[in-house]
Design an enzyme around this catalytic site. Structure first.
Site, short mmCIF file in Angstrom:
data_model
loop_
_atom_site.label_atom_id
_atom_site.label_comp_id
_atom_site.label_asym_id
_atom_site.label_seq_id
_atom_site.Cartn_x
_atom_site.Cartn_y
_atom_site.Cartn_z
CD GLU A 113 -3.06 -1.00 2.20
OE1 GLU A 113 -2.99 -0.11 3.06
OE2 GLU A 113 -3.97 -1.82 2.18
CG HIS A 229 -9.19 6.31 1.87
ND1 HIS A 229 -9.18 6.11 0.51
CD2 HIS A 229 -8.53 5.27 2.42
CE1 HIS A 229 -8.54 4.98 0.26
NE2 HIS A 229 -8.14 4.45 1.40
NE ARG A 275 -4.63 5.70 3.14
CZ ARG A 275 -5.10 4.81 4.00
NH1 ARG A 275 -5.57 5.18 5.16
NH2 ARG A 275 -5.14 3.54 3.68
CG HIS A 336 -10.12 6.51 6.02
ND1 HIS A 336 -11.12 5.59 5.79
CD2 HIS A 336 -8.96 5.79 6.10
CE1 HIS A 336 -10.59 4.37 5.75
NE2 HIS A 336 -9.29 4.46 5.94
NE ARG A 371 -4.67 5.16 9.34
CZ ARG A 371 -5.31 4.20 8.69
NH1 ARG A 371 -5.12 2.94 9.00
NH2 ARG A 371 -6.16 4.48 7.72
#
Ligand SMILES: Cc1cc2nc3c(=O)[nH]c(=O)nc-3n(C[C@H](O)[C@H](O)[C@H](O)COP(=O)(O)OP(=O)(O)OC[C@H]3O[C@@H](n4cnc5c(N)ncnc54)[C@H](O)[C@@H]3O)c2cc1C
Length: 518
Positions: A113, A229, A275, A336, A371
């Site tokens: 990811e 997100h 992100r 998110h 994060r």
């Protein structure tokens, strides 16, 4: 039940609540209180998976490095070390408890990811990791000695002589209020996506734990950092639905309405940029092209692979009339993950004796300003175990490992007198305010406006359609106020916090903002 004493009272039944409860029941009596059904929580919707250094070519050091880079200078290194070193053993424990991760040739399958330097994300049922974890833990809890109280909303924490000693709770079915006392109170109430107009979170994610803890005298940290997100499904008529980052990890690309891959010019990692970078780039592209969404294109990937790897996304989109193997998916950013939260030490303890916090509601400092994808489920597992250990055995007195400097401020008032004669305020007004003024991009004027508006709204009655709505709204306004206040204070851009009036990071701000009620 009033007056009954449990060894542990755990508020919430996502991965944090249930995993804590399952560990704690080996050492005493446990009550789990949850405001909806047992399995209704953010956890069950997690798709991508759980990150951990389990591959032979990976290491906790490498995982730590990636986490620290994503955290943009604000990670607490001690918390990240604990997270990455203890992570693999927690994964092994989950497997032992029956969580069935996907495998290839007998080995756990790992995907990559954004901002991970190699494939390290374990997943289950393709893109339904959270469902597998939640249902497994819920099944274990149902057959354990843990007492379960569903449809009960915790409205307050009881504090006596500075120590948390219990909870005030509303029975949402019978309409009664009661108090339950416990030796260790654990907040595992999850995130706050429902404070925003657009979110990937289910209805229960209203940030209750932050408000409960703050009112009880606990410190809250880093609430200016909310992760958006980049790719929630854009369909205003459907419930929130995430299109996991793993879809980009497996080769999915973002396109604008004219089919152009706009991320290629924005970042060397293109669609796999962090992100916040992708979420802002999409926002700008939507603005530039005057569209409400962009598209995620998986059509160049083998159809069978897409269906096998992303069965939930395939089915959900198909039910909405989109065949993702043939058509682009309309997507837009959405709130998110709450990066900040109730400030805890490396053993999950808040500054209020007897009160711990775990999961999305807690701030361990492991995520810093942003994060790393799939680190949150891992964080829960690692810190839940530490929290239970700290409750039952002597652990080092080391407290908040302050590798970073801390700016302590008096936050907004915890309690406010409501004037019933004033006009009521609804969740929709709050969500619109946060989305527009405390959202993906913020500035000083908007944040001051939001703080003023929230200070005013908090003196008005709340307008909800049920008891639960009204009880939640009181906490939502306080949590929102704390978030807006922290965002107004931080005059720089860093990680998930982007200020158009201070668009660069400023070394002066390499510190965390901690708020406490005066
Ligand atoms: C769509 C989606 C996809 C995600 N994908 C991933 C992923 O792939 N990997 C990853 O690491 N993370 C992912 N995340 C984030 C991760 O799922 C969450 O951070 C994590 O599940 C939070 O767990 P939790 O137990 O802290 O909170 P939750 O699972 O949200 O549980 C909170 C619980 O508290 C209860 N509760 C709240 N307030 C009260 C109250 N006042 N009284 C009583 N009960 C209360 C709720 O009802 C709920 O049971 C995702 C999140 C979402 C929404």
């Amino acid at each position: 039940m009033s007056g009954f004493i449990y060894d542990f009272i755990v508020v919430g039944s996502g991965i944090a609540g249930l995993y804590t409860a399952l560990l704690a029941q080996e050492h005493g009596s446990v009550l789990v209180v949850t405001k909806a059904g047992l399995e209704e929580c953010n956890t069950r919707y997690a798709q991508g998976g759980i990150a951990a250094a389990v591959a032979p070519e990976d290491s906790p050091e490498r995982h730590m490095h990636d986490t620290m880079v994503a955290g943009a200078g604000l990670c607490n290194p001690a918390a990240v070390r604990v997270l990455t070193e203890e992570g693999p053993a927690r994964i092994a424990d989950l497997i032992e408890r029956g969580v069935d991760f996907d495998t290839v040739h007998g080995e756990v399958a790992l995907t990559r990811e954004a901002a991970h330097s190699l494939p390290r994300v374990l997943h289950a049922r393709g893109d339904a990791t959270g469902m597998e974890v939640e249902l497994t833990l819920a099944r274990l809890a149902r057959f354990s000695r843990v007492a379960l109280l569903q449809n009960h909303l915790v409205t307050s924490l009881l504090v006596e002589n500075g120590r948390a000693v219990g909870i005030g709770v509303a029975d949402l079915r019978q309409g009664q209020r009661k108090e339950v006392r416990g030796r260790h109170i654990v907040l595992a109430t999850g995130g706050a996506g429902r404070l925003y107009y657009n979110t990937t979170n289910p209805e229960v994610a209203t940030g209750d734990g932050v408000a409960l803890a703050y009112r009880a005298g606990a410190e809250v940290e880093s609430l200016e950092f909310y992760q958006f997100h980049p790719t929630a499904l854009y369909d205003p008529s459907a419930p929130p639905f995430l299109i996991t980052e793993a879809a980009r990890g497996e080769g999915g690309v973002l396109r604008n309405k004219d089919g152009e891959r706009f991320m290629v010019d924005q970042h060397p990692a293109a669609e796999l940029a962090p992100r916040d970078v992708v979420a802002r780039a999409i926002t700008h592209e939507m603005r530039r092209t005057d569209q409400s969404h962009v598209f995620l294109d998986l059509t160049h990937l083998p159809s069978e692979k897409v269906q096998l790897r992303f069965p939930t996304i395939y089915r959900t989109c198909r039910d909405l009339g989109i065949d993702i193997t043939q058509e682009w998916i309309p997507v837009a950013p959405a709130a998110h993950y709450m990066i900040g939260g109730v400030r805890v030490d490396l053993w999950g303890r808040t500054n209020v004796p007897g009160l711990s916090a775990c999961g999305e509601v807690a701030c361990t400092g492991a995520h810093g300003a942003n994060r790393l994808a799939s680190n949150s489920l891992l964080e829960v597992l690692v810190f839940a175990r530490r929290l239970v250990r700290a409750a039952i055995e002597m652990v080092p007195e080391e407290s908040f490992a302050d590798a970073l400097s801390v700016l302590r401020v008096s936050g907004p008032p915890a309690e406010i007198v409501v004037d019933p004669a004033q006009e009521g305020i609804s969740a929709a007004e709050l969500q619109e305010l946060l989305w527009t003024q405390v959202g993906i991009e913020r500035d000083g004027a908007g944040l001051t406006y939001a703080c003023d508006q929230l200070a005013d709204w908090r003196t008005r009655p709340v307008q909800g359609s049920s008891d639960r709505d009204c009880l939640e709204l009181e906490g939502m306004f306080l949590t929102a106020h704390l978030m807006a206040n922290a965002a107004a204070i931080r005059e720089e851009s860093r990680g998930a916090h982007y200020r158009t009036d201070f668009p660069a990071p400023d070394p002066v701000w390499k510190k965390v903002i901690v708020q406490r009620a005066s």
